[in-house]
Write an enzyme that holds these catalytic residues in place. Structure first.
Site, short mmCIF file in Angstrom:
data_model
loop_
_atom_site.label_atom_id
_atom_site.label_comp_id
_atom_site.label_asym_id
_atom_site.label_seq_id
_atom_site.Cartn_x
_atom_site.Cartn_y
_atom_site.Cartn_z
CG HIS A 167 61.67 37.88 59.27
ND1 HIS A 167 62.39 37.17 60.22
CD2 HIS A 167 61.55 37.07 58.20
CE1 HIS A 167 62.67 35.97 59.74
NE2 HIS A 167 62.18 35.89 58.51
CB SER A 168 64.19 38.56 55.82
OG SER A 168 65.01 38.16 54.75
CG LEU A 169 63.07 43.74 52.19
CD1 LEU A 169 64.32 44.41 51.63
CD2 LEU A 169 62.02 43.55 51.09
#
Length: 232
Positions: free
Chosen positions: A80-82
């Site tokens: 998720h995200s990074l």
């Protein structure tokens, strides 16, 4: 004879650790075997120096993931995200090492890897940094309002944010594996258009999924997310 659970290797988002995903290992049988991966500088690895470069992180994590998944004929990577860009680079690194790599890449809450952020948090003083990260993440963890916890957690969050903000993809060559991009339907940080940019990273099948919630939908909708992955 029942089929074996599908192994899902999970990479943390900025400021978090494997503990977030360990909660997913409990609960009903979903046909998914969650395998959390810990990053240095947090939880049981809090004495280790955190990564500050996504490509270096991928180079170090890929052999670990190859070992973790050695007994499985196939596995998925989720971030998720990074964590999404780390998964993307780990998939590339495994390919470079001659490893079969993941059979499916699941990227969450992230624009395509070529889409950097215009507004940066790196270099700001502590309070401005936390306010900017709150804008990025859509929430502020209560731990950062405790001075002792802030002193402990802030260096890791700064390292993660710098790693994300300075990230440049290692290649624009499409991957040869299916990719699913997942987004919270009310995510104000990552638009539908941005989440669908992941279509361009693969020459294989692409799927786009929206689930109820905002940028951090996975904190409240783990069951819906894991059911979506189980429907692969």
């Amino acid at each position: 004879m029942p089929s074996q659970p599908f192994p899902l290797v999970c990479l943390p988002f900025a400021g978090s650790g494997a503990g977030f995903y360990r909660a997913w290992t409990e609960g009903p049988d979903r046909g998914i075997k969650v395998i959390p991966v810990q990053l240095p500088g947090r939880e049981e690895l809090f004495l280790d120096t955190p990564f500050t470069d996504a490509l270096e992180a991928a180079a170090q994590l890929a052999p670990q993931i190859a070992e973790l998944t050695a007994e499985f004929p196939a596995f998925g990577l989720f971030g998720h995200s990074l964590g999404a860009v780390l998964c993307y680079e780990i998939a590339r690194e495994l390919q470079r090492l001659g490893h079969p790599g993941p059979s499916h890449l699941y990227v969450s809450g992230s624009p395509g890897p070529w889409n950097g952020r215009d507004s940066r948090a790196t270099g700001l003083n502590d309070e401005e940094f936390l306010e900017r990260v709150q804008e990025f993440a859509g929430y502020r963890h209560a731990a950062f309002d405790n001075p002792d916890l802030r002193e402990l957690l802030l260096p890791v969050l700064r390292a993660d944010v710098a790693m994300h903000e300075n990230y440049k993809p290692s290649s624009d060559e499409p991957l040869g594996l299916p990719v699913t991009s997942i987004r919270g339907e009310t995510d104000a940080l990552v638009s539908r258009e941005h989440a669908q940019q992941w279509r361009d990273v693969t020459r294989d099948a692409f799927r786009y999924v929206e689930l109820p919630g905002g940028h951090m939908y996975l904190a409240d909708a783990a069951e819906a997310l894991l059911r979506t992955i189980a429907e692969r």
